[in-house]
Scaffold this motif. Structure first.
Motif, PDB file in Angstrom:
ATOM      1  N   HIS A   1       8.633   6.449  -0.129  1.00 27.30           N
ATOM      2  CA  HIS A   1       8.262   5.155  -0.699  1.00 27.30           C
ATOM      3  C   HIS A   1       8.268   5.157  -2.230  1.00 27.30           C
ATOM      4  N   ASP A   2       8.853   6.202  -2.828  1.00 29.79           N
ATOM      5  CA  ASP A   2       8.978   6.251  -4.287  1.00 29.79           C
ATOM      6  C   ASP A   2       9.923   5.149  -4.757  1.00 29.79           C
ATOM      7  N   GLU A   3       9.629   4.582  -5.916  1.00 34.48           N
ATOM      8  CA  GLU A   3      10.503   3.539  -6.449  1.00 34.48           C
ATOM      9  C   GLU A   3      10.371   3.442  -7.963  1.00 34.48           C
TER      10      GLU A   3
ATOM     11  N   ILE B   1       0.836  -1.200   0.000  1.00 34.63           N
ATOM     12  CA  ILE B   1       0.000   0.000   0.000  1.00 34.63           C
ATOM     13  C   ILE B   1       0.871   1.252   0.000  1.00 34.63           C
ATOM     14  N   GLN B   2       1.971   1.195   0.727  1.00 37.18           N
ATOM     15  CA  GLN B   2       2.853   2.354   0.857  1.00 37.18           C
ATOM     16  C   GLN B   2       3.690   2.602  -0.398  1.00 37.18           C
ATOM     17  N   ARG B   3       3.901   1.554  -1.201  1.00 39.04           N
ATOM     18  CA  ARG B   3       4.736   1.685  -2.398  1.00 39.04           C
ATOM     19  C   ARG B   3       4.189   2.745  -3.347  1.00 39.04           C
ATOM     20  N   ASN B   4       5.087   3.504  -3.956  1.00 41.11           N
ATOM     21  CA  ASN B   4       4.687   4.524  -4.915  1.00 41.11           C
ATOM     22  C   ASN B   4       5.599   4.458  -6.144  1.00 41.11           C
ATOM     23  N   PRO B   5       5.257   3.587  -7.109  1.00 39.76           N
ATOM     24  CA  PRO B   5       6.084   3.498  -8.319  1.00 39.76           C
ATOM     25  C   PRO B   5       5.988   4.788  -9.139  1.00 39.76           C
ATOM     26  N   VAL B   6       7.103   5.458  -9.323  1.00 35.02           N
ATOM     27  CA  VAL B   6       7.127   6.688 -10.128  1.00 35.02           C
ATOM     28  C   VAL B   6       7.462   6.377 -11.584  1.00 35.02           C
TER      29      VAL B   6
END
Length: 210
Positions: free
Chosen positions: A98-100, A62-67
């Motif tokens: 949490h950007d990735e 949920i926390q992951r934020n794929p940019v």
């Protein structure tokens, strides 16, 4: 000094005595004793551990934020794509904890396009596909890609040297070829119509050609 009877002991003394007894048991005998007298507690503990193992990955996802999410089709699995993910993320200079950057190397073009089709769906986070010419044509026929002239606008001429038939060809970019991320040519980069990060894909291209 006469020994204390259990009925005369405090709760603290009883717990200490029980702990000492458990410590004195070895191997199978200890397991059998714990299972006999502490079964309910052990079952509750197992359920608790199971729930923690189940919940933690859910929270992390949920926390992951794929940019930026790239589908690398027919990837050279010996290449270090994890390092590339980190380098691109550093170049993007994002501020989110949490950007990735995600490079998905699970898709292949070996006659089975099920995985590839999934990556192209609207529900998928995939922003761009890196693939061989046959796979590119498969996706192009489905009108999956944004035209590079439209995407690059006034910068189109700056990238023509890296193109084959009007499409960005990563095999013409030294930074890509040196790391052997793919073992075929040409290596087409197609930006999906559904992407929410077109500017980030262009920054990825900028990173490779800097």
């Amino acid at each position: 000094m006469s020994p204390k009877y259990e009925s005369d002991m405090t709760q603290k003394e009883k717990r200490a005595q029980e702990l000492q007894k458990i410590k004195s048991l070895k191997g199978k005998k200890r397991v059998e004793y714990l299972w006999t007298y502490y079964r309910s507690f052990l079952l509750i503990l197992l359920v608790f551990v199971f729930m923690i193992c189940l919940i933690v990955p859910i929270i992390q996802n949920i926390q992951r934020n794929p940019v930026l999410t790239l589908a690398l089709v027919d990837a050279n699995l010996e290449a270090d794509t994890e390092s590339l993910e980190q380098k691109i993320l550093n170049y993007l200079d994002t501020s989110g904890k949490h950007d990735e950057v995600v490079i998905d190397t699970t898709a292949t073009s070996s006659g089975n396009y099920v995985k590839l089709a999934t990556l192209l769906l609207a529900e998928s986070d995939t922003d761009a596909v890196i693939c061989n010419s046959d796979t590119y044509e498969f996706c192009k026929q489905k009108d999956c890609f944004i035209d590079w002239q439209k995407l690059l606008g006034n910068d189109y001429s700056d990238y023509e040297m890296y193109m084959t038939d009007g499409v960005i060809d990563l095999s013409k970019i030294p930074a890509w070829q040196e790391e052997n991320y793919t073992l075929y040519e040409p290596v087409y980069l197609g930006v999906l119509q559904k992407t929410e990060h077109p500017e980030t894909v262009l920054l990825f291209l900028e990173y490779l050609t800097q």
